[in-house]
Design an enzyme around this catalytic site. Structure first.
Site, PDB file in Angstrom:
ATOM      1  N   TYR A  79     -35.552  52.881  48.770  1.00 53.98           N
ATOM      2  CA  TYR A  79     -35.796  52.843  50.202  1.00 53.98           C
ATOM      3  C   TYR A  79     -34.498  53.118  50.943  1.00 53.98           C
ATOM      4  CZ  TYR A  79     -38.339  52.151  54.313  1.00 53.98           C
ATOM      5  OH  TYR A  79     -38.880  52.395  55.527  1.00 53.98           O
ATOM      6  N   ARG A 132     -40.808  60.659  63.581  1.00 53.89           N
ATOM      7  CA  ARG A 132     -39.553  59.928  63.809  1.00 53.89           C
ATOM      8  C   ARG A 132     -39.243  59.203  62.507  1.00 53.89           C
ATOM      9  NH1 ARG A 132     -38.268  55.657  62.534  1.00 53.89           N
ATOM     10  NH2 ARG A 132     -39.295  54.169  63.877  1.00 53.89           N
ATOM     11  N   LYS A 150     -42.436  53.053  51.170  1.00 56.52           N
ATOM     12  CA  LYS A 150     -42.946  51.819  51.783  1.00 56.52           C
ATOM     13  C   LYS A 150     -43.945  51.132  50.860  1.00 56.52           C
ATOM     14  CE  LYS A 150     -41.171  51.317  55.870  1.00 56.52           C
ATOM     15  NZ  LYS A 150     -40.809  50.122  56.601  1.00 56.52           N
ATOM     16  N   GLU A 221     -46.688  54.205  60.249  1.00 56.86           N
ATOM     17  CA  GLU A 221     -45.251  54.150  59.954  1.00 56.86           C
ATOM     18  C   GLU A 221     -44.540  55.395  60.466  1.00 56.86           C
ATOM     19  OE1 GLU A 221     -43.733  51.520  58.210  1.00 56.86           O
ATOM     20  OE2 GLU A 221     -41.900  52.515  58.831  1.00 56.86           O
ATOM     21  N   ASP A 222     -43.459  55.188  61.180  1.00 61.62           N
ATOM     22  CA  ASP A 222     -42.575  56.275  61.611  1.00 61.62           C
ATOM     23  C   ASP A 222     -43.292  57.385  62.378  1.00 61.62           C
ATOM     24  OD1 ASP A 222     -40.515  54.824  60.621  1.00 61.62           O
ATOM     25  OD2 ASP A 222     -39.808  56.300  59.190  1.00 61.62           O
ATOM     26  N   ASP A 244     -45.869  49.109  61.630  1.00 62.98           N
ATOM     27  CA  ASP A 244     -44.737  48.381  61.063  1.00 62.98           C
ATOM     28  C   ASP A 244     -43.481  48.502  61.925  1.00 62.98           C
ATOM     29  OD1 ASP A 244     -43.329  46.958  59.051  1.00 62.98           O
ATOM     30  OD2 ASP A 244     -42.484  48.852  58.380  1.00 62.98           O
ATOM     31  N   ASP A 245     -43.275  49.679  62.548  1.00 59.29           N
ATOM     32  CA  ASP A 245     -42.064  49.850  63.366  1.00 59.29           C
ATOM     33  C   ASP A 245     -42.086  48.911  64.566  1.00 59.29           C
ATOM     34  OD1 ASP A 245     -40.918  52.117  61.899  1.00 59.29           O
ATOM     35  OD2 ASP A 245     -42.792  53.046  62.497  1.00 59.29           O
ATOM     36  N   ASN A 384     -31.324  52.889  61.143  1.00 57.13           N
ATOM     37  CA  ASN A 384     -31.249  53.418  59.779  1.00 57.13           C
ATOM     38  C   ASN A 384     -31.135  54.925  59.842  1.00 57.13           C
ATOM     39  OD1 ASN A 384     -31.831  50.955  58.444  1.00 57.13           O
ATOM     40  ND2 ASN A 384     -33.993  51.221  58.923  1.00 57.13           N
TER      41      ASN A 384
HETATM   42  P1  NAI Z   1     -37.676  55.502  68.923  1.00 58.37           P
HETATM   43  O1  NAI Z   1     -37.413  56.940  68.803  1.00 58.37           O
HETATM   44  O2  NAI Z   1     -39.023  55.014  69.302  1.00 58.37           O
HETATM   45  O3  NAI Z   1     -36.634  54.867  70.003  1.00 58.37           O
HETATM   46  C1  NAI Z   1     -35.268  55.177  70.069  1.00 58.37           C
HETATM   47  C2  NAI Z   1     -34.713  54.572  71.352  1.00 58.37           C
HETATM   48  O4  NAI Z   1     -33.292  54.757  71.391  1.00 58.37           O
HETATM   49  C3  NAI Z   1     -35.260  55.230  72.612  1.00 58.37           C
HETATM   50  O5  NAI Z   1     -35.536  54.225  73.577  1.00 58.37           O
HETATM   51  C4  NAI Z   1     -34.102  56.111  73.094  1.00 58.37           C
HETATM   52  O6  NAI Z   1     -34.092  56.264  74.517  1.00 58.37           O
HETATM   53  C5  NAI Z   1     -32.927  55.272  72.651  1.00 58.37           C
HETATM   54  N1  NAI Z   1     -31.708  56.073  72.535  1.00 58.37           N
HETATM   55  C6  NAI Z   1     -31.547  57.267  71.918  1.00 58.37           C
HETATM   56  N2  NAI Z   1     -30.280  57.711  72.091  1.00 58.37           N
HETATM   57  C7  NAI Z   1     -29.647  56.783  72.830  1.00 58.37           C
HETATM   58  C8  NAI Z   1     -28.347  56.674  73.353  1.00 58.37           C
HETATM   59  N3  NAI Z   1     -27.430  57.627  73.143  1.00 58.37           N
HETATM   60  N4  NAI Z   1     -28.027  55.577  74.083  1.00 58.37           N
HETATM   61  C9  NAI Z   1     -28.950  54.613  74.297  1.00 58.37           C
HETATM   62  N5  NAI Z   1     -30.197  54.656  73.824  1.00 58.37           N
HETATM   63  C10 NAI Z   1     -30.546  55.725  73.101  1.00 58.37           C
HETATM   64  O7  NAI Z   1     -37.240  54.866  67.556  1.00 58.37           O
HETATM   65  P2  NAI Z   1     -37.608  53.409  66.995  1.00 58.37           P
HETATM   66  O8  NAI Z   1     -38.880  53.438  66.232  1.00 58.37           O
HETATM   67  O9  NAI Z   1     -37.496  52.415  68.076  1.00 58.37           O
HETATM   68  O10 NAI Z   1     -36.429  53.218  65.912  1.00 58.37           O
HETATM   69  C11 NAI Z   1     -35.078  53.143  66.333  1.00 58.37           C
HETATM   70  C12 NAI Z   1     -34.180  52.912  65.124  1.00 58.37           C
HETATM   71  O11 NAI Z   1     -34.467  51.643  64.559  1.00 58.37           O
HETATM   72  C13 NAI Z   1     -34.335  53.934  63.999  1.00 58.37           C
HETATM   73  O12 NAI Z   1     -33.047  54.282  63.511  1.00 58.37           O
HETATM   74  C14 NAI Z   1     -35.084  53.212  62.949  1.00 58.37           C
HETATM   75  O13 NAI Z   1     -34.740  53.652  61.648  1.00 58.37           O
HETATM   76  C15 NAI Z   1     -34.599  51.803  63.165  1.00 58.37           C
HETATM   77  N6  NAI Z   1     -35.556  50.836  62.655  1.00 58.37           N
HETATM   78  C16 NAI Z   1     -35.070  49.866  61.824  1.00 58.37           C
HETATM   79  C17 NAI Z   1     -35.927  48.970  61.233  1.00 58.37           C
HETATM   80  C18 NAI Z   1     -35.425  47.872  60.355  1.00 58.37           C
HETATM   81  O14 NAI Z   1     -36.223  47.238  59.685  1.00 58.37           O
HETATM   82  N7  NAI Z   1     -34.142  47.618  60.331  1.00 58.37           N
HETATM   83  C19 NAI Z   1     -37.382  49.078  61.447  1.00 58.37           C
HETATM   84  C20 NAI Z   1     -37.781  50.072  62.438  1.00 58.37           C
HETATM   85  C21 NAI Z   1     -36.874  50.930  62.988  1.00 58.37           C
END
Ligand code: NAI
Length: 525
Positions: A79, A132, A150, A221-222, A244-245, A384
């Site tokens: 993963y 995404r 997953k 997912e994603d 899940d996100d 991530n």
């Molecule tokens: P998303 O695409 O729905 O949201 C991304 C957000 O970041 C948006 O609100 C966007 O406006 C903002 N953003 C982008 N560039 C930016 C910048 N330069 N300055 C400020 N804000 C900015 O993505 P999602 O689903 O919310 O995922 C976000 C991250 O979280 C991904 O990298 C994902 O891998 C990670 N993630 C981690 C998990 C974990 O278990 N640790 C689980 C789910 C997501």
């Protein structure tokens, strides 16, 4: 059903395998030893990933035997972060298909396509649109690596039998030019359509799943953030499904926050939480943090007032006109701001959560501002894969003079700072969704609710000992992940029965019933 060299002599005779295998009859332990030895000779995690996928293709039982012997070692290979690299190169490292590809070309006959899956009792479909993938953006059909990975963790981390798990890629096309120009790209070569076209197709997919696999839950997912909310709202009250996100990530963040509060001797309701990123993960966590604050006695309004978000267009505040309905409750009265450090100074958060997909966004200035804002700031850099983390643990501890309580979405090694060893936690939803998935599998629940994810968070947090918290650990040890998640699953399953969502009879002894369902990677007769 394959056992490789573990087929007994009589099985070899009855199955016509004599002469097709070397004479030595081996135990699964010996086979595992060989696999581990071969893995040890690989020079990168991507090569280990490819080796493991081939093992999965040829001998599923042995694959899980190997993985479950040392989950902490295999999580980063199967993963995050390796799966990110595998998705980027998916079309190039591809050897054979796994899971199902449902494409827009199948419109009008999705149910018929689903019926081609050889396993008829499917219990969970993990479905991505590839739009995404982690923090890597639109990877189209290359995103298939995610549902495959997953679902492996459903089995490895929570003991869900693998036979009823189906990875699926819903192929709407991709807007990724590089992929469209790559002759080896495996997906549909067209631009992604809008909701007018997507909605009827996703409706057909969801209905097809109900018809073909009546007990199945859909794990979204994603998907692109805005789609993630849209489809969760569209189906959550109608069928067994979750995102899940949104829900899994929120739940694991609450585990970390709950444990941080135990370390600090404070209550969540007294914190001010600021997010960098207001997408599916950010809004999902913000909603669950608000629910957790309300459980501690705040009103809905008071809870929302303590939560702020900052996205690509700056601070979410009441004059913004570009916000989606899910973001509105968190847009408070405040002057517009495009400067995170300035926002920290004016809002005064005690918790900073990064879900922005922007590696390095928590600069020295940001961490120093948090250290001025709170005695011991809580800093979660959840994006991530590794290079997208908003800051590393080393940076968080150094720039806060060792005061930060830190967790990341990926695993970082321990850090030495100021004569102390810090153990950075891994806030990854793999602590939650496999456990919830096991409860879903065991109970055949009709619905998946937020309450189930809150219960999973509480159950996970409750398993942390004072000794672990004393070492600064915010999440359970990965080496013990199966036992932790089975215990969590038992609590979630109990809730499913209490709420009358189960489609099986309530057992007299929940614990022994659930433990009896746990998958064991051993060859059957
Ligand atoms: P998303 O695409 O729905 O949201 C991304 C957000 O970041 C948006 O609100 C966007 O406006 C903002 N953003 C982008 N560039 C930016 C910048 N330069 N300055 C400020 N804000 C900015 O993505 P999602 O689903 O919310 O995922 C976000 C991250 O979280 C991904 O990298 C994902 O891998 C990670 N993630 C981690 C998990 C974990 O278990 N640790 C689980 C789910 C997501």
């Amino acid at each position: 059903m394959n056992k490789g060299n573990a087929f007994t002599l009589s099985e070899r005779a009855s199955l016509g395998l004599e002469g097709l295998l070397p004479p030595s009859v081996e135990t699964i332990d010996l086979q595992s030893q060989r696999a581990l030895q071969q893995l040890g000779q690989k020079t990168s995690n991507l090569e280990r990933y490819i080796y493991m996928i081939q093992l999965l293709d040829s001998n599923e039982t042995l694959f899980y035997h190997v993985v479950m012997s040392d989950p902490a070692y295999f999580l980063p290979i199967l993963y995050d972060p390796t799966v990110g690299e595998a998705c980027l190169k998916f079309s190039h490292i591809y050897r054979r298909p796994r899971g199902m590809y449902i494409s827009m070309e199948d419109k009008g006959r999705v149910g018929q396509v689903l019926s081609n899956w050889p396993q008829k009792d499917v219990r969970v479909i993990c479905a991505t649109s590839g739009a995404r993938i982690l923090g890597l953006g639109d990877l189209g059909a290359n995103g298939m690596g995610i549902p495959i990975g997953k679902l492996q963790l459903y089995t490895a981390c929570a003991g869900v039998p693998p036979q009823g798990l189906l990875p699926a890629l819903i192929d709407f096309g991709t807007n990724n030019r590089e992929l469209l120009n790559d002759p080896l790209y495996l997906g549909l070569r067209r631009a992604r359509p809008n909701w007018d076209v997507l909605d009827p197709f996703v409706d057909e997919f969801v209905q097809g799943v109900q018809d073909q696999f009546p007990l199945c839950c859909i794990h979204f997912e994603d998907w692109r953030g805005i789609d993630a909310f849209h489809y969760l709202e569209r189906y959550r009250e109608k069928v067994s499904c979750f995102n899940d996100d949104i829900q899994g990530t929120a739940s694991v963040a609450v585990v970390g926050l709950h444990n941080a509060m135990r370390i600090l001797g404070q209550d969540l309701k007294d914190q001010k939480v600021l997010f960098l990123g207001a997408g599916s993960a950010g809004i999902g966590i913000a909603n669950m943090v608000a629910s957790a604050m309300k459980l501690e006695g705040l009103t809905d309004g008071q809870a929302h007032d303590r939560i702020w978000l900052f996205d690509i267009n700056g601070l979410l505040e009441s004059t913004r006109t570009d916000l989606i309905p899910e973001q509105r409750p968190f847009a408070h009265v405040h002057a517009p701001s495009h400067d995170l450090v300035e926002s920290i100074a004016s809002i005064g958060p005690t918790v900073l959560i990064g879900v922005s997909t922007v590696g390095g966004a928590f600069t020295q200035g940001v961490i120093e501002a948090m250290a001025r804002s709170a005695e011991r700031p809580v800093i979660f850099a959840l994006s991530n894969p590794t290079e997208k983390a908003e800051c590393t643990p080393d940076q968080a501890y150094r720039w806060s003079s060792g005061k930060a309580l830190y967790a990341a979405g990926v695993q970082f090694p321990p850090v030495r700072y100021g004569g102390k060893t810090f153990l950075p936690g891994q806030a990854n939803n793999f602590y939650i969704y496999p456990a919830v998935g096991f409860a879903i599998y065991a109970t055949s629940t009709k619905r998946v609710t937020d309450e189930m994810f809150i219960e999973a968070a509480k159950a996970t947090a409750d398993q942390m000992t004072e000794e672990q918290l004393g070492m600064g650990m915010l999440f359970p040890a990965q080496s013990n992940v199966l036992e932790v998640e089975v215990r969590t699953a038992i609590r979630v399953a109990t809730l499913v029965f209490d709420r009358n969502f189960a489609r099986v009879d309530r057992p007299k002894d929940m614990e022994s019933w659930m433990r009896g369902l746990v998958y064991k990677p051993q060859y059957g007769a």
